[in-house]
Design a protein around this motif. Structure first.
Motif, mmCIF file in Angstrom:
data_model
loop_
_atom_site.group_PDB
_atom_site.id
_atom_site.type_symbol
_atom_site.label_atom_id
_atom_site.label_comp_id
_atom_site.label_asym_id
_atom_site.label_seq_id
_atom_site.Cartn_x
_atom_site.Cartn_y
_atom_site.Cartn_z
ATOM 1 N N THR A 75 58.433 38.508 38.553
ATOM 2 C CA THR A 75 57.228 39.260 38.901
ATOM 3 C C THR A 75 56.164 38.291 39.400
ATOM 4 O O THR A 75 55.932 37.253 38.776
ATOM 5 C CB THR A 75 56.693 39.988 37.648
ATOM 6 N N PRO A 76 55.496 38.605 40.504
ATOM 7 C CA PRO A 76 54.403 37.750 40.958
ATOM 8 C C PRO A 76 53.289 37.723 39.914
ATOM 9 O O PRO A 76 53.156 38.651 39.119
ATOM 10 C CB PRO A 76 53.902 38.425 42.240
ATOM 11 N N PRO A 77 52.489 36.675 39.899
ATOM 12 C CA PRO A 77 51.387 36.615 38.938
ATOM 13 C C PRO A 77 50.422 37.788 39.135
ATOM 14 O O PRO A 77 50.239 38.287 40.239
ATOM 15 C CB PRO A 77 50.677 35.303 39.253
ATOM 16 N N ILE A 78 49.840 38.209 38.036
ATOM 17 C CA ILE A 78 48.786 39.222 38.076
ATOM 18 C C ILE A 78 47.468 38.483 37.930
ATOM 19 O O ILE A 78 47.286 37.702 36.989
ATOM 20 C CB ILE A 78 48.947 40.246 36.925
ATOM 21 N N ARG A 79 46.583 38.688 38.862
ATOM 22 C CA ARG A 79 45.263 38.042 38.829
ATOM 23 C C ARG A 79 44.279 39.018 38.202
ATOM 24 O O ARG A 79 44.196 40.177 38.617
ATOM 25 C CB ARG A 79 44.831 37.665 40.240
ATOM 26 N N PRO A 103 31.830 43.426 43.964
ATOM 27 C CA PRO A 103 33.176 43.265 43.396
ATOM 28 C C PRO A 103 34.047 42.375 44.275
ATOM 29 O O PRO A 103 33.908 42.364 45.501
ATOM 30 C CB PRO A 103 33.732 44.698 43.390
ATOM 31 N N PRO A 104 34.952 41.621 43.658
ATOM 32 C CA PRO A 104 35.888 40.824 44.455
ATOM 33 C C PRO A 104 36.915 41.736 45.107
ATOM 34 O O PRO A 104 37.071 42.896 44.721
ATOM 35 C CB PRO A 104 36.556 39.932 43.397
ATOM 36 N N GLU A 105 37.623 41.197 46.082
ATOM 37 C CA GLU A 105 38.722 41.963 46.671
ATOM 38 C C GLU A 105 39.799 42.118 45.615
ATOM 39 O O GLU A 105 40.195 41.144 44.974
ATOM 40 C CB GLU A 105 39.284 41.244 47.891
ATOM 41 N N ALA A 106 40.244 43.356 45.431
ATOM 42 C CA ALA A 106 41.252 43.627 44.402
ATOM 43 C C ALA A 106 41.946 44.938 44.711
ATOM 44 O O ALA A 106 41.379 45.812 45.363
ATOM 45 C CB ALA A 106 40.584 43.699 43.028
ATOM 46 N N GLU A 107 43.175 45.050 44.237
ATOM 47 C CA GLU A 107 43.897 46.313 44.365
ATOM 48 C C GLU A 107 43.303 47.367 43.436
ATOM 49 O O GLU A 107 43.368 48.560 43.705
ATOM 50 C CB GLU A 107 45.387 46.126 44.037
ATOM 51 N N MET A 112 49.094 41.425 42.529
ATOM 52 C CA MET A 112 48.036 42.379 42.235
ATOM 53 C C MET A 112 46.843 41.650 41.640
ATOM 54 O O MET A 112 47.003 40.740 40.826
ATOM 55 C CB MET A 112 48.514 43.436 41.252
ATOM 56 N N THR A 113 45.667 42.079 42.090
ATOM 57 C CA THR A 113 44.423 41.608 41.486
ATOM 58 C C THR A 113 43.734 42.804 40.861
ATOM 59 O O THR A 113 43.581 43.843 41.497
ATOM 60 C CB THR A 113 43.493 40.949 42.528
ATOM 61 N N ILE A 114 43.323 42.637 39.608
ATOM 62 C CA ILE A 114 42.568 43.656 38.879
ATOM 63 C C ILE A 114 41.218 43.051 38.562
ATOM 64 O O ILE A 114 41.144 41.932 38.034
ATOM 65 C CB ILE A 114 43.282 44.045 37.575
ATOM 66 N N ALA A 115 40.151 43.771 38.871
ATOM 67 C CA ALA A 115 38.802 43.281 38.594
ATOM 68 C C ALA A 115 38.088 44.245 37.656
ATOM 69 O O ALA A 115 38.090 45.454 37.881
ATOM 70 C CB ALA A 115 38.010 43.141 39.894
ATOM 71 N N PHE A 116 37.534 43.688 36.589
ATOM 72 C CA PHE A 116 36.706 44.456 35.657
ATOM 73 C C PHE A 116 35.264 44.050 35.887
ATOM 74 O O PHE A 116 34.945 42.857 35.842
ATOM 75 C CB PHE A 116 37.071 44.134 34.206
ATOM 76 N N GLY A 117 34.397 45.041 36.135
ATOM 77 C CA GLY A 117 32.991 44.743 36.343
ATOM 78 C C GLY A 117 32.097 45.469 35.357
ATOM 79 O O GLY A 117 32.316 46.640 35.056
ATOM 80 N N CYS A 118 31.119 44.751 34.836
ATOM 81 C CA CYS A 118 30.083 45.366 34.005
ATOM 82 C C CYS A 118 28.741 44.903 34.583
ATOM 83 O O CYS A 118 28.698 44.374 35.682
ATOM 84 C CB CYS A 118 30.249 45.007 32.531
ATOM 85 N N ALA A 119 27.669 45.100 33.879
ATOM 86 C CA ALA A 119 26.356 44.772 34.428
ATOM 87 C C ALA A 119 26.210 43.273 34.702
ATOM 88 O O ALA A 119 26.037 42.852 35.836
ATOM 89 C CB ALA A 119 25.249 45.267 33.498
#
Length: 138
Positions: free
Chosen positions: A3-7, A18-22, A83-90
């Motif tokens: 499996t490719p790395p998950i970012r 937000p960063p570029e992400a799937e 895949m890139t997953i980005a979590f954003g808060c304040a």
């Protein structure tokens, strides 16, 4: 074939877009902010601290949110696509960091290679108008 790395990226909307992400998960309206909880003593801690993670994970909906994100990761694993997953808060110090840390730990335990980036955790806490010195709304 592996499996490719998950970012996984955490960030704060008050600092940057937000960063570029799937998958971008905006938790500002979904989960309570631990930094704003009076008497919790979490103001100067961040999501890498166990106490902050505990508060974030005990917020109603947090576990379900992680389950949904994990399902998206499962799709990436089956299709073998990065895949890139980005979590954003304040401010990018508490909720987003805690969720990124927890997800990274879960995936690592399953043998998935994880690239973890905390974009804003090192920045000073964002103080908004109406906050007192302890960081709580008046």
């Amino acid at each position: 074939m592996s499996t490719p790395p998950i970012r996984i990226v955490s960030f704060g909307y008050l600092h940057d877009a937000p960063p570029e992400a799937e998958l971008v998960v905006d938790v500002r309206q979904l989960l309570r902010d631990p930094a704003r909880m009076k008497g919790a003593g979490l103001l100067d801690q961040d999501g890498r601290d166990a106490a902050v993670r505990q508060v974030v994970l005990s917020t109603p909906g947090a576990a379900t949110l992680l389950d949904i994100v994990s399902q998206a990761v499962d799709v990436a694993r089956v299709t073998r696509k990065p895949m890139t997953i980005a979590f954003g808060c304040a401010g990018g110090r508490h909720r987003s960091v805690a969720l990124a840390e927890v997800l990274a730990g879960l995936l690592d335990a399953e043998g998935v290679t994880v690239e973890l980036e905390h974009r804003h955790v090192h920045l000073p806490r964002v103080v908004r108008e109406g906050d007192n010195r302890e960081g709580h709304r008046r």
